[in-house]
Design an enzyme around this catalytic site. Structure first.
Site, PDB file in Angstrom:
ATOM      1  N   LYS A   1       0.851  -1.190   0.000  1.00 42.00           N
ATOM      2  CA  LYS A   1       0.000   0.000   0.000  1.00 42.00           C
ATOM      3  C   LYS A   1       0.886   1.238   0.000  1.00 42.00           C
ATOM      4  O   LYS A   1       1.726   1.411   0.889  1.00 42.00           O
ATOM      5  CB  LYS A   1      -0.899   0.009   1.242  1.00 42.00           C
ATOM      6  CG  LYS A   1      -1.707   1.298   1.422  1.00 42.00           C
ATOM      7  CD  LYS A   1      -2.433   1.312   2.763  1.00 42.00           C
ATOM      8  CE  LYS A   1      -3.084   2.660   3.038  1.00 42.00           C
ATOM      9  NZ  LYS A   1      -3.734   2.725   4.370  1.00 42.00           N
TER      10      LYS A   1
ATOM     11  N   ASP B   1      -2.408  10.657   3.171  1.00 43.41           N
ATOM     12  CA  ASP B   1      -3.804  10.269   3.370  1.00 43.41           C
ATOM     13  C   ASP B   1      -4.533  11.291   4.230  1.00 43.41           C
ATOM     14  O   ASP B   1      -4.401  11.305   5.450  1.00 43.41           O
ATOM     15  CB  ASP B   1      -3.880   8.892   4.031  1.00 43.41           C
ATOM     16  CG  ASP B   1      -5.317   8.434   4.218  1.00 43.41           C
ATOM     17  OD1 ASP B   1      -6.207   8.965   3.513  1.00 43.41           O
ATOM     18  OD2 ASP B   1      -5.547   7.537   5.045  1.00 43.41           O
TER      19      ASP B   1
ATOM     20  N   LYS C   1     -10.080  13.127   7.792  1.00 43.56           N
ATOM     21  CA  LYS C   1      -9.641  12.719   9.122  1.00 43.56           C
ATOM     22  C   LYS C   1      -9.844  13.874  10.103  1.00 43.56           C
ATOM     23  O   LYS C   1      -9.694  15.036   9.736  1.00 43.56           O
ATOM     24  CB  LYS C   1      -8.164  12.324   9.099  1.00 43.56           C
ATOM     25  CG  LYS C   1      -7.867  11.049   8.339  1.00 43.56           C
ATOM     26  CD  LYS C   1      -6.383  10.745   8.364  1.00 43.56           C
ATOM     27  CE  LYS C   1      -6.064   9.491   7.562  1.00 43.56           C
ATOM     28  NZ  LYS C   1      -6.628   8.271   8.182  1.00 43.56           N
TER      29      LYS C   1
ATOM     30  N   ASP D   1       1.693   6.637   5.312  1.00 40.70           N
ATOM     31  CA  ASP D   1       0.712   5.677   4.815  1.00 40.70           C
ATOM     32  C   ASP D   1       1.194   4.942   3.571  1.00 40.70           C
ATOM     33  O   ASP D   1       0.451   4.154   2.997  1.00 40.70           O
ATOM     34  CB  ASP D   1      -0.625   6.373   4.542  1.00 40.70           C
ATOM     35  CG  ASP D   1      -1.818   5.485   4.837  1.00 40.70           C
ATOM     36  OD1 ASP D   1      -1.648   4.476   5.541  1.00 40.70           O
ATOM     37  OD2 ASP D   1      -2.916   5.795   4.347  1.00 40.70           O
TER      38      ASP D   1
ATOM     39  N   ASP E   1     -11.965   7.152   3.621  1.00 38.61           N
ATOM     40  CA  ASP E   1     -10.753   6.959   4.413  1.00 38.61           C
ATOM     41  C   ASP E   1     -10.392   5.481   4.529  1.00 38.61           C
ATOM     42  O   ASP E   1      -9.367   5.135   5.096  1.00 38.61           O
ATOM     43  CB  ASP E   1     -10.913   7.568   5.806  1.00 38.61           C
ATOM     44  CG  ASP E   1      -9.583   7.735   6.529  1.00 38.61           C
ATOM     45  OD1 ASP E   1      -8.540   7.797   5.840  1.00 38.61           O
ATOM     46  OD2 ASP E   1      -9.576   7.801   7.770  1.00 38.61           O
TER      47      ASP E   1
ATOM     48  N   GLU F   1      -9.316   3.700   2.116  1.00 38.44           N
ATOM     49  CA  GLU F   1      -8.821   3.744   0.731  1.00 38.44           C
ATOM     50  C   GLU F   1      -7.728   2.732   0.438  1.00 38.44           C
ATOM     51  O   GLU F   1      -7.548   2.314  -0.702  1.00 38.44           O
ATOM     52  CB  GLU F   1      -8.308   5.157   0.407  1.00 38.44           C
ATOM     53  CG  GLU F   1      -6.892   5.479   0.838  1.00 38.44           C
ATOM     54  CD  GLU F   1      -6.661   5.415   2.336  1.00 38.44           C
ATOM     55  OE1 GLU F   1      -5.542   5.059   2.742  1.00 38.44           O
ATOM     56  OE2 GLU F   1      -7.599   5.710   3.108  1.00 38.44           O
TER      57      GLU F   1
ATOM     58  N   ARG G   1      -7.458  -0.383   1.108  1.00 44.42           N
ATOM     59  CA  ARG G   1      -7.972  -1.659   0.594  1.00 44.42           C
ATOM     60  C   ARG G   1      -8.405  -1.546  -0.867  1.00 44.42           C
ATOM     61  O   ARG G   1      -8.412  -2.543  -1.589  1.00 44.42           O
ATOM     62  CB  ARG G   1      -9.121  -2.146   1.480  1.00 44.42           C
ATOM     63  CG  ARG G   1     -10.343  -1.239   1.512  1.00 44.42           C
ATOM     64  CD  ARG G   1     -11.233  -1.502   2.712  1.00 44.42           C
ATOM     65  NE  ARG G   1     -10.618  -1.021   3.939  1.00 44.42           N
ATOM     66  CZ  ARG G   1     -11.171  -1.167   5.149  1.00 44.42           C
ATOM     67  NH1 ARG G   1     -12.338  -1.778   5.279  1.00 44.42           N
ATOM     68  NH2 ARG G   1     -10.551  -0.707   6.217  1.00 44.42           N
TER      69      ARG G   1
END
Length: 511
Positions: free
Chosen positions: A273, A278, A285, A296, A355, A357, A359
């Site tokens: 990933k 993010d 967030k 991230d 959020d 994201e 996956r």
């Protein structure tokens, strides 16, 4: 990176800025560890008593500096705690040696040369001490020092890392000891590569910039590289990656890095990933959760560094790395909660939370990796806060579609000193991602959220392919004070596990 060599020189005669010795925690006070006999002799056999008088206990990571007595060439002795003393017929745990060496190296930031006289009973101990010293000596100073190389310390910034380490008691001409040092140098260098990437500010490490760095480095080591830009991703139907990245002015990338060996019998796929920043997207967030979100992309950093390490070690196993890179930002073009994305696999996903994201980008990358039918796929991701709640800041979770493989990955992680824990994939939680609109939603129940995310990823793994998912959300980025060989900031979590997995796969010893 810090230079490291083996030496048969005596601890009393080697010239260095500092001499590192080990001290264990005994039932009646500190106990001087093997390797420090000459140093103890210089203190007339009273080194343990002196340390005890200074309050040292031998606890793990404890460091105590002493002025050297007559008879030692080094002006300073640094005693580092190894933790509880082992029984008479046992040796120090490798991780205890690794952490002690890391603590010592950190304590000697600003020094030019240090000699480490820690217990080196075999090649495994050599590897542990070498890795710990090289990882502990790490510092990220690229943005300090007024733009002048090496000027950080002079301008009030942190001291530069220890420049040179000599391991005393090693055998430079012994094949196993020499190989142990060479391996440690490669692995530590690539862990530090991952750390550098993680620590780089997101305005400089965009998806395109990450892809360029990966491409240049991979080519340097003879690896094949393919980069899919936003046009190729759109044309290819990568709805997950494009759905996450379309809200940003910095478009996404999917990078494939391929290492092949003529004698390889197995093929591993590593999928990372790579959310270079993010914000949460439209599902922004809350305040206080954005400041460290440059981390991230830690999974992609670990995958990239691991493939390079495997190539540098020349392991007889084929490894393909997939970096799913995107920046998750809110804008007029961003994916909205309620939108439906068509993934590369053809499945549709209702996005209930932008959020969630990671996956989505991993789903596309897992499907693409499955097309090559590797013997196993391992994805690495800072995927869920739920995993941090479950396992804390220092342990990553392992999920898999094969119990034996999950156990093997867990054992490998523990072997190399990375804390991990096997986690289940309860079938009942899959139902909570059912969507009335699409094939699946990107969110399920809140409780067990880390497991729900794993179940989502499993949907995109090719049939019959062994797969494991490492959720490194806890240990990937350390916000507290440094400890052992772990610095503040990016840690390079999972690199050592992936490299050892490749080594075990290459030898057919996966368990």
């Amino acid at each position: 990176m810090t230079a490291l060599t083996l030496s048969t020189a005596g601890a009393a005669t080697l010239r260095a800025d500092a001499l590192v010795v080990g001290v264990a925690k005994g039932p009646k006070g500190p106990v001087v560890a093997a390797g420090a006999e000459a140093v103890d002799k210089a203190y007339d056999g009273r080194l343990a008593a002196v340390l005890d008088a200074l309050g040292a206990t031998g606890a793990e990571g404890e460091t105590t500096k002493l002025p050297s007595p007559d008879g030692l060439k080094a002006p300073v002795v640094l005693a580092v705690g190894l933790g509880p003393a082992p029984d008479e017929d046992e040796s120090f745990d490798e991780e205890a040696l690794r952490r002690a060496a890391g603590s010592a190296a950190r304590a000697l930031h600003g020094s030019k040369k240090a000699a480490f006289a820690l217990p080196l009973e075999d090649a495994s101990a050599v590897t542990a001490v070498a890795e710990g010293a090289l990882l502990g000596a790490y510092a990220f100073t690229s943005y300090q020092g007024g733009g002048k190389k090496g000027a950080a310390a002079k301008n009030g910034g942190p001291k530069l890392p220890l420049a040179e380490v000599t391991l005393l008691g090693g055998k430079p001409r012994d094949k196993e000891h020499k190989a142990a040092v060479e391996r440690a140098i490669v692995v530590a260098a690539e862990v530090n590569t991952a750390r550098d990437l993680i620590n780089t500010p997101p305005n400089d490490l965009t998806p395109a910039a990450f892809a360029s760095i990966a491409s240049a480095t991979a080519k340097e080591h003879g690896l094949k590289v393919q980069v899919l830009d936003e046009k190729a991703l759109t044309k290819g139907g990568y709805g997950g990656i494009m759905g996450v990245g379309k809200g940003s002015e910095n478009p996404p990338r999917l990078v494939k890095i391929t290492y092949t060996h003529p004698e390889a019998e197995k093929h591993l796929a590593f999928v990372g990933k790579g959310i270079t920043y993010d914000s949460g997207g439209i599902s922004l967030k809350p305040a206080g959760h954005n400041e460290t979100m440059k981390c991230d992309m830690s999974g992609a950093a670990a995958v990239f560094a691991s493939v390079v390490a495997v190539a540098r070690l020349g392991l007889p196993v084929n490894v393909t790395g997939w970096l799913a890179l995107a920046e998750n930002m809110p804008s007029g073009s961003a994916t909205r909660p309620g939108d439906v994305l068509r993934m590369y696999s053809g499945k549709t996903v209702e996005v209930l939370n932008t959020d969630a994201e990671g996956r989505l980008v991993l789903g596309d990358a897992l499907t693409k990796a499955s097309e090559e039918n590797p013997d196993a796929i391992i994805d690495v991701a800072t995927l869920t806060g739920a995993m941090v709640l479950a396992l804390g800041d220092r342990t990553f979770g392992i999920m898999a579609n094969d119990d034996a493989f999950r156990t093997a990955v867990h054992e490998i992680a523990e072997e190399v000193g990375e804390q991990s824990w096997p986690m289940p994939l309860p079938a009942d939680l899959r139902k909570t991602m059912d969507s009335p609109t699409a094939d699946i939603a990107n969110m399920g129940v809140r409780m067990g959220g880390g497991l729900v995310a794993g179940l989502f990823l499993q949907e995109f793994v090719g049939e019959g392919i062994t797969w494991a998912h490492l959720d490194i959300a806890g240990p990937a980025f350390h916000e507290g004070a440094p400890y052992g060989y772990t610095p503040k900031g990016g840690t390079g979590s999972a690199v050592r596990t992936l490299v050892r997995l490749a080594e075990r796969t290459a030898t057919g010893d996966l368990g």
